[in-house]
Design a protein around this motif. Structure first.
Motif, short mmCIF file in Angstrom:
data_model
loop_
_atom_site.label_atom_id
_atom_site.label_comp_id
_atom_site.label_asym_id
_atom_site.label_seq_id
_atom_site.Cartn_x
_atom_site.Cartn_y
_atom_site.Cartn_z
N THR A 81 0.82 -1.21 0.00
CA THR A 81 0.00 0.00 0.00
C THR A 81 0.85 1.26 0.00
O THR A 81 0.54 2.25 -0.68
N MET A 126 1.87 2.32 -3.35
CA MET A 126 0.79 3.04 -4.05
C MET A 126 0.72 4.49 -3.57
O MET A 126 0.58 5.42 -4.39
N VAL A 127 0.81 4.69 -2.27
CA VAL A 127 0.75 6.04 -1.72
C VAL A 127 1.89 6.89 -2.27
O VAL A 127 1.70 8.05 -2.67
N ILE A 182 1.22 7.77 -5.97
CA ILE A 182 0.18 8.78 -6.11
C ILE A 182 0.70 10.15 -5.69
O ILE A 182 0.47 11.15 -6.38
N LEU A 216 -6.95 6.56 -8.46
CA LEU A 216 -6.69 5.34 -7.71
C LEU A 216 -7.47 4.24 -8.42
O LEU A 216 -8.69 4.15 -8.29
N ARG A 233 -7.97 -1.88 -5.64
CA ARG A 233 -8.65 -1.38 -4.44
C ARG A 233 -9.32 -2.49 -3.62
O ARG A 233 -9.56 -2.30 -2.43
N GLU A 257 -6.53 2.38 4.12
CA GLU A 257 -5.45 2.43 3.13
C GLU A 257 -5.84 3.33 1.95
O GLU A 257 -5.01 4.10 1.45
N GLN A 258 -7.10 3.24 1.52
CA GLN A 258 -7.54 4.11 0.44
C GLN A 258 -7.55 5.57 0.89
O GLN A 258 -7.26 6.47 0.11
N TRP A 284 -5.44 7.00 2.82
CA TRP A 284 -4.07 7.50 2.63
C TRP A 284 -3.83 7.91 1.18
O TRP A 284 -3.17 8.91 0.91
N CYS A 285 -4.38 7.14 0.24
CA CYS A 285 -4.21 7.49 -1.17
C CYS A 285 -4.92 8.80 -1.51
O CYS A 285 -4.39 9.63 -2.26
N ALA A 323 -4.88 11.42 -4.66
CA ALA A 323 -5.81 10.77 -5.57
C ALA A 323 -7.16 11.47 -5.48
O ALA A 323 -7.63 11.78 -4.38
#
Length: 325
Positions: free
Chosen positions: A247, A250-251, A254, A268, A272, A279-280, A282-283, A288
């Motif tokens: 994760t 990904m962060v 982004i 994003l 997912r 976790e999303q 944080w994105c 995002a």
């Protein structure tokens, strides 16, 4: 946007600069990306986009990550081009559920000037008439074909780089990195906005990830839309046993994309279903401002959260769907 603000956009990033950004202490990186995000966008809005596979499977390409490649033995069912009425019906439902962007994908290597392309043109016209941003991803296309799509009302064309030019041949052999760049240029020349990003988790290095972002960020005009995808490991493909994408990777991707291309929508995208709401979040904090959602709980042919689940997540985070303009 004022002339002064325009000067903030850079198109001359060095590899060293972007690597330094990517490797900043995580909290510092996210803070800087979040601050920049708020300068350029409404941080309380997330664009909900719906992606529909209008023609599935049977693709002659050998993209190592893709379950729609005919040469791999997956359980994905081949589906001919959907009827135009069916596609428009899906678009209407998507709009009713809060999507302001509707994307249509066909598993083609390239667009051919035939009746199927004529039907795609009709689909574009129909979705455009609903007042939605209409996007297509159909493989390679010529500038003349791009012009036809633009005249039909196409708002955006998706053509991901996938990875760096250096690592590209490790993933795909049936087309070149330059083929992708050429299609993006044809789209740009036709006056259509560009949607182009990549996938992480293909076995690439951090340097490859940065090189992919640098290619996008140093284009004469940044892509208006930059999807960041985590590899969806499809059984039967060469990459089915790759490890799950971390994760925090990904962060970092982004956040780096947000800093390098502050005016772009950073999406994003795939991956997912393996991320929690936290976790999303944080994105979203890292910059995002778009997700793909839909009634079918699929992103093309891989699992994806459903519309009700996504609306609950946005409500929990104090976010709201971006409305159609």
């Amino acid at each position: 946007m004022s002339e002064t603000t325009q000067k903030i956009l850079r198109h001359d990033w060095t590899k060293e600069e972007l690597i330094a950004i990517y490797n900043k202490p995580l909290l510092t990186l996210v803070f800087e990306a979040a601050a920049l995000h708020r300068e350029w966008h409404n941080a309380e809005e997330v664009q909900m986009s719906t992606l529909l596979s209008v023609k599935t499977g049977g693709c002659p390409e050998d993209c190592s990550y893709c379950g729609q490649a005919a040469r791999y033995h997956t359980d994905i069912q081949v589906q001919a081009l959907l009827p135009t009425e069916t596609v428009i019906s899906h678009a209407k439902k998507a709009k009713a559920h809060g999507s302001s962007r509707f994307c249509m994908a066909a598993a083609w290597r390239e667009v051919r000037d035939n009746r199927d392309f004529d039907r795609i043109i009709d689909m574009v016209k129909g979705v455009n008439a609903l007042g939605m941003e209409v996007c297509c991803t159909l493989g390679m296309l010529t500038e003349t074909q791009a012009q036809r799509l633009q005249e039909a009302g196409l708002y955006a064309y998706n053509h991901n780089l996938d990875t760096s030019a250096e690592y590209y041949d490790e993933i795909i052999s049936t087309r070149t990195f330059d083929n992708r760049i050429n299609t993006i240029q044809h789209v740009r020349n036709a006056g259509i906005t560009v949607c182009s990003g990549g996938i992480i988790g293909l076995g690439e290095s951090t340097a490859d990830r940065i090189a992919m972002l640098r290619t996008l960020a140093n284009m004469e005009k940044h892509p208006e839309s930059v999807p960041i995808n985590a590899l969806a490991r499809v059984k039967g493909t060469p990459l089915e046993n790759n490890p799950k994408v971390d994760t925090w990777d990904m962060v970092r991707m982004i956040a780096t994309a947000r800093i390098a291309m502050p005016a772009s929508m950073v999406r994003l995208s795939a991956g997912r279903t393996e991320m929690t709401t936290m976790e999303q979040a944080w994105c979203f904090m890292a910059g995002a401002n778009s997700i793909f959602t839909g009634e079918r709980e699929k992103l093309l042919v891989t699992p994806n959260p459903g519309i009700s689940e996504d609306l609950d997540m946005l409500a929990t985070l104090g976010l709201k769907p971006m409305m159609c303009s």
